[in-house]
Each structure stands twice: as structure tokens, then as C-alpha cells.
Design a protein around this motif. Structure first.
Motif, PDB file in Angstrom:
ATOM      1  N   THR A  20       0.829  -1.208   0.000  1.00  0.00           N
ATOM      2  CA  THR A  20       0.000   0.000   0.000  1.00  0.00           C
ATOM      3  C   THR A  20       0.862   1.256   0.000  1.00  0.00           C
ATOM      4  OG1 THR A  20      -1.736  -1.170   1.217  1.00  0.00           O
ATOM      5  CG2 THR A  20      -1.818   1.230   1.229  1.00  0.00           C
ATOM      6  N   LYS A  21       1.918   1.260   0.836  1.00  0.00           N
ATOM      7  CA  LYS A  21       2.822   2.412   0.879  1.00  0.00           C
ATOM      8  C   LYS A  21       3.545   2.595  -0.450  1.00  0.00           C
ATOM      9  CE  LYS A  21       3.746   2.411   5.859  1.00  0.00           C
ATOM     10  NZ  LYS A  21       4.779   2.280   6.916  1.00  0.00           N
ATOM     11  N   LEU A  22       3.972   1.486  -1.043  1.00  0.00           N
ATOM     12  CA  LEU A  22       4.666   1.564  -2.326  1.00  0.00           C
ATOM     13  C   LEU A  22       3.751   2.104  -3.412  1.00  0.00           C
ATOM     14  CD1 LEU A  22       7.168   0.993  -4.028  1.00  0.00           C
ATOM     15  CD2 LEU A  22       6.340  -1.355  -4.341  1.00  0.00           C
ATOM     16  N   GLU A  23       2.499   1.633  -3.408  1.00  0.00           N
ATOM     17  CA  GLU A  23       1.530   2.109  -4.396  1.00  0.00           C
ATOM     18  C   GLU A  23       1.280   3.607  -4.236  1.00  0.00           C
ATOM     19  OE1 GLU A  23      -3.045   1.137  -5.940  1.00  0.00           O
ATOM     20  OE2 GLU A  23      -2.174   0.096  -4.214  1.00  0.00           O
ATOM     21  N   ALA A  24       1.164   4.068  -2.986  1.00  0.00           N
ATOM     22  CA  ALA A  24       0.942   5.488  -2.737  1.00  0.00           C
ATOM     23  C   ALA A  24       2.143   6.316  -3.186  1.00  0.00           C
ATOM     24  CB  ALA A  24       0.675   5.713  -1.248  1.00  0.00           C
ATOM     25  N   GLU A  25       3.350   5.790  -2.944  1.00  0.00           N
ATOM     26  CA  GLU A  25       4.561   6.514  -3.356  1.00  0.00           C
ATOM     27  C   GLU A  25       4.665   6.592  -4.870  1.00  0.00           C
ATOM     28  OE1 GLU A  25       9.423   6.304  -2.743  1.00  0.00           O
ATOM     29  OE2 GLU A  25       8.101   5.008  -1.565  1.00  0.00           O
ATOM     30  N   VAL A  26       4.324   5.487  -5.540  1.00  0.00           N
ATOM     31  CA  VAL A  26       4.358   5.480  -7.010  1.00  0.00           C
ATOM     32  C   VAL A  26       3.361   6.486  -7.568  1.00  0.00           C
ATOM     33  CG1 VAL A  26       3.830   4.102  -9.059  1.00  0.00           C
ATOM     34  CG2 VAL A  26       5.210   3.118  -7.221  1.00  0.00           C
ATOM     35  N   LYS A  27       2.157   6.532  -6.989  1.00  0.00           N
ATOM     36  CA  LYS A  27       1.147   7.486  -7.443  1.00  0.00           C
ATOM     37  C   LYS A  27       1.616   8.919  -7.215  1.00  0.00           C
ATOM     38  CE  LYS A  27      -2.977   4.589  -6.920  1.00  0.00           C
ATOM     39  NZ  LYS A  27      -4.281   4.416  -6.228  1.00  0.00           N
ATOM     40  N   GLN A  28       2.256   9.163  -6.052  1.00  0.00           N
ATOM     41  CA  GLN A  28       2.746  10.500  -5.752  1.00  0.00           C
ATOM     42  C   GLN A  28       3.805  10.922  -6.756  1.00  0.00           C
ATOM     43  OE1 GLN A  28       1.643  12.666  -3.624  1.00  0.00           O
ATOM     44  NE2 GLN A  28       3.196  14.218  -4.029  1.00  0.00           N
ATOM     45  N   ARG A  29       4.704  10.012  -7.104  1.00  0.00           N
ATOM     46  CA  ARG A  29       5.744  10.329  -8.089  1.00  0.00           C
ATOM     47  C   ARG A  29       5.142  10.568  -9.465  1.00  0.00           C
ATOM     48  NH1 ARG A  29      10.866   6.283  -6.720  1.00  0.00           N
ATOM     49  NH2 ARG A  29      11.291   7.130  -4.626  1.00  0.00           N
ATOM     50  N   GLN A  30       4.111   9.819  -9.792  1.00  0.00           N
ATOM     51  CA  GLN A  30       3.444  10.031 -11.076  1.00  0.00           C
ATOM     52  C   GLN A  30       2.786  11.404 -11.123  1.00  0.00           C
ATOM     53  OE1 GLN A  30       0.794   6.662 -11.290  1.00  0.00           O
ATOM     54  NE2 GLN A  30       2.311   5.340 -12.265  1.00  0.00           N
ATOM     55  N   VAL A  31       2.166  11.798 -10.006  1.00  0.00           N
ATOM     56  CA  VAL A  31       1.532  13.120  -9.933  1.00  0.00           C
ATOM     57  C   VAL A  31       2.578  14.217 -10.088  1.00  0.00           C
ATOM     58  CG1 VAL A  31       0.337  14.728  -8.399  1.00  0.00           C
ATOM     59  CG2 VAL A  31      -0.435  12.362  -8.566  1.00  0.00           C
ATOM     60  N   GLU A  32       3.728  14.058  -9.401  1.00  0.00           N
ATOM     61  CA  GLU A  32       4.788  15.052  -9.494  1.00  0.00           C
ATOM     62  C   GLU A  32       5.348  15.115 -10.909  1.00  0.00           C
ATOM     63  OE1 GLU A  32       5.817  17.269  -7.312  1.00  0.00           O
ATOM     64  OE2 GLU A  32       4.287  16.598  -5.911  1.00  0.00           O
ATOM     65  N   ALA A  33       5.494  13.960 -11.553  1.00  0.00           N
ATOM     66  CA  ALA A  33       5.989  13.937 -12.931  1.00  0.00           C
ATOM     67  C   ALA A  33       5.011  14.639 -13.872  1.00  0.00           C
ATOM     68  CB  ALA A  33       6.216  12.495 -13.382  1.00  0.00           C
ATOM     69  N   GLN A  34       3.720  14.420 -13.647  1.00  0.00           N
ATOM     70  CA  GLN A  34       2.710  15.083 -14.470  1.00  0.00           C
ATOM     71  C   GLN A  34       2.729  16.590 -14.247  1.00  0.00           C
ATOM     72  OE1 GLN A  34      -0.910  13.086 -13.369  1.00  0.00           O
ATOM     73  NE2 GLN A  34      -0.450  11.250 -14.551  1.00  0.00           N
ATOM     74  N   ARG A  35       2.951  17.011 -12.989  1.00  0.00           N
ATOM     75  CA  ARG A  35       3.027  18.443 -12.687  1.00  0.00           C
ATOM     76  C   ARG A  35       4.207  19.084 -13.412  1.00  0.00           C
ATOM     77  NH1 ARG A  35       4.406  20.144  -8.290  1.00  0.00           N
ATOM     78  NH2 ARG A  35       3.178  22.041  -8.116  1.00  0.00           N
ATOM     79  N   ARG A  36       5.362  18.412 -13.335  1.00  0.00           N
ATOM     80  CA  ARG A  36       6.552  18.958 -14.001  1.00  0.00           C
ATOM     81  C   ARG A  36       6.357  19.030 -15.512  1.00  0.00           C
ATOM     82  NH1 ARG A  36       9.309  15.853  -9.979  1.00  0.00           N
ATOM     83  NH2 ARG A  36       9.505  14.100 -11.423  1.00  0.00           N
ATOM     84  N   MET A  37       5.743  17.990 -16.075  1.00  0.00           N
ATOM     85  CA  MET A  37       5.519  17.982 -17.521  1.00  0.00           C
ATOM     86  C   MET A  37       4.566  19.105 -17.925  1.00  0.00           C
ATOM     87  SD  MET A  37       4.186  14.812 -19.905  1.00  0.00           S
ATOM     88  CE  MET A  37       5.511  13.788 -19.250  1.00  0.00           C
ATOM     89  N   ALA A  38       3.499  19.288 -17.139  1.00  0.00           N
ATOM     90  CA  ALA A  38       2.544  20.356 -17.437  1.00  0.00           C
ATOM     91  C   ALA A  38       3.209  21.721 -17.325  1.00  0.00           C
ATOM     92  CB  ALA A  38       1.349  20.266 -16.493  1.00  0.00           C
ATOM     93  N   LEU A  39       4.086  21.884 -16.334  1.00  0.00           N
ATOM     94  CA  LEU A  39       4.776  23.161 -16.157  1.00  0.00           C
ATOM     95  C   LEU A  39       5.763  23.403 -17.293  1.00  0.00           C
ATOM     96  CD1 LEU A  39       4.799  25.505 -14.179  1.00  0.00           C
ATOM     97  CD2 LEU A  39       6.627  24.360 -12.912  1.00  0.00           C
ATOM     98  N   GLU A  40       6.466  22.360 -17.724  1.00  0.00           N
ATOM     99  CA  GLU A  40       7.385  22.498 -18.848  1.00  0.00           C
ATOM    100  C   GLU A  40       6.643  22.904 -20.116  1.00  0.00           C
ATOM    101  OE1 GLU A  40       9.441  18.830 -19.209  1.00  0.00           O
ATOM    102  OE2 GLU A  40      10.681  19.131 -17.421  1.00  0.00           O
ATOM    103  N   GLN A  41       5.477  22.306 -20.330  1.00  0.00           N
ATOM    104  CA  GLN A  41       4.687  22.660 -21.511  1.00  0.00           C
ATOM    105  C   GLN A  41       4.189  24.096 -21.426  1.00  0.00           C
ATOM    106  OE1 GLN A  41       1.647  19.630 -21.556  1.00  0.00           O
ATOM    107  NE2 GLN A  41       2.979  18.071 -22.443  1.00  0.00           N
ATOM    108  N   ALA A  42       3.779  24.518 -20.227  1.00  0.00           N
ATOM    109  CA  ALA A  42       3.280  25.884 -20.061  1.00  0.00           C
ATOM    110  C   ALA A  42       4.371  26.913 -20.286  1.00  0.00           C
ATOM    111  CB  ALA A  42       2.667  26.052 -18.674  1.00  0.00           C
ATOM    112  N   LEU A  43       5.613  26.566 -19.920  1.00  0.00           N
ATOM    113  CA  LEU A  43       6.731  27.519 -20.003  1.00  0.00           C
ATOM    114  C   LEU A  43       7.683  27.191 -21.143  1.00  0.00           C
ATOM    115  CD1 LEU A  43       7.548  27.747 -16.179  1.00  0.00           C
ATOM    116  CD2 LEU A  43       6.195  29.329 -17.543  1.00  0.00           C
TER     117      LEU A  43
END
Length: 215
Positions: free
Chosen positions: A46-69
């Protein structure tokens, strides 16, 4: 006579019964250990799954920010590292000054629209942070008492400029770090120049409107 002898002996427990009790106890202990192990594995999964999801969210945030800028990043006037937009202090301000230079205003103007769209789409808020090198404010210009005050005023200048260019005032706030959190050594001019900077970082907002800690 036989009955008298039998009456004087205690009844003997069969060996198979003792063996059965032992096996039952061992089986119970094994089941208990197995349950504990499975519980630990489930918790770790469960902890591993939550960490993987958190990293995916952060990766999506960075990608969205890179596209915006994409535009400002392509010019090389800003950097993006771990979701933090870095702007060299010399682009925005003259040495020991908090007055925005024309090139700096133009750069902030180019950042306002994509950042505002990014914040609106993700319901986040901007933290505008000012940093200096480790040399104390000296010379004839005593407008600022120390590097804390200089970094604070620079962060406020950038914040107010973004608002003037159309950023909603409720979408950003200013922070000062002085010479703390250096990104390079202050032993040479190049390192000090890198440390004199302003960073703009989108930060998640809680549902109640306050900032959400990014732990």
C-alpha cells in the motif's frame, strides 16, 4: 487379580493424541506468523503504491509546467528544476538593487499568462522567493539593512509585477531567504551570481485555501 492390578495403574494418554496436540499448536503458530507476514506485505504494498502514485503526480506536474513555459525556457532566461522556476538575479535587478530592469519586466510579462493558466487548471498557488549571495549589503547604497531585507524586497517586486501583468493577487505570495539555501559556492563570482536569484514555485493548495505541505 488382573482387575486389582489394572485398578492400581494410571491410564496412559495415547501417543497419537499428544502428537496431535503438538501439531495443532504448531499449525496455529504458523497461521499466526503467516497472517502477520501477509499484513506487513499488504502494508508495504500500500505504501509503495501510494509513493508510485505520488511520483506520477509530481511527474505530471513537471511535464505540465514544462509545456506551459516552453517559450520562456527555450530562450534560456529561466530554468526549471524540481518544479521550481529559477530566474538569475542579474536579469531582473542591478547589483544591490530591488528596482526591476526593463529586461526583467519583459521576462515576467512572458511568464504571467502561462503561469496563470497553469494555476487555474491545477488550483495551485505561486511562491515567489528571493535569494542573495553571502556578501552583506555595503557601500553608499544603504537602502537595505541586510540581505534578508534585500531578498524580501526583490521577491515583493516580482510578486507585484506579476499582479500588475494580470496574475490574480490571491494566486501568489512572497518569501525571503537572504543568503540561505545557496545553490552554488559563494567562493567565486560565478557561484555568487547563481545564488542571486528569484525562484517561482507552484505549490498545491488545500481545499480550505491554505497551503498544502509538500512532504
Amino acid at each position: 487379580m488382573r482387575e486389582e492390578m489394572d485398578a492400581g495403574l494410571e491410564p496412559t494418554v495415547p501417543v497419537w493424541a499428544v502428537f496431535g496436540d503438538l501439531m495443532a499448536g504448531m499449525l496455529g503458530a504458523f497461521v499466526l506468523i503467516l497472517v502477520c507476514v501477509l499484513g506487513m506485505q499488504f502494508e508495504l504494498a500500500t505504501k509503495l503504491e501510494a509513493e508510485v502514485k505520488q511520483r506520477q503526480v509530481e511527474a505530471q506536474r513537471r511535464m505540465a509546467l514544462e509545456q506551459a513555459l516552453a517559450g520562456p525556457l527555450a530562450t534560456g532566461r529561466v530554468t526549471l528544476s524540481n518544479g521550481r522556476i529559477g530566474i538569475n538575479g542579474s536579469v531582473l535587478f542591478a547589483f544591490n538593487s530591488a528596482e526591476l530592469q526593463p529586461e526583467g519586466r519583459q521576462l515576467l510579462r512572458s511568464l504571467t499568462a502561462p503561469l496563470a493558466a497553469y494555476l487555474q487548471a491545477r488550483d495551485e498557488i505561486l511562491m515567489v522567493s528571493g535569494f542573495t549571495d553571502d556578501r552583506q549589503v555595503r557601500g553608499g547604497n544603504r537602502q537595505f539593512a541586510d540581505n534578508w531585507e534585500l531578498s524580501a524586497q526583490r521577491a515583493l517586486t516580482v510578486t507585484r509585477t506579476l499582479i500588475e501583468e494580470g496574475m490574480p493577487s490571491a494566486s501568489l505570495f512572497a518569501a525571503a531567504f537572504g543568503s540561505e539555501q545557496a545553490v552554488a559556492s559563494n567562493a567565486d563570482a560565478d557561484g555568487r551570481a547563481r545564488n542571486r536569484r528569484v525562484e517561482i514555485a507552484p505549490t498545491p493548495r488545500r481545499s480550505d485555501g491554505s497551503l498544502k505541505s509538500r512532504e
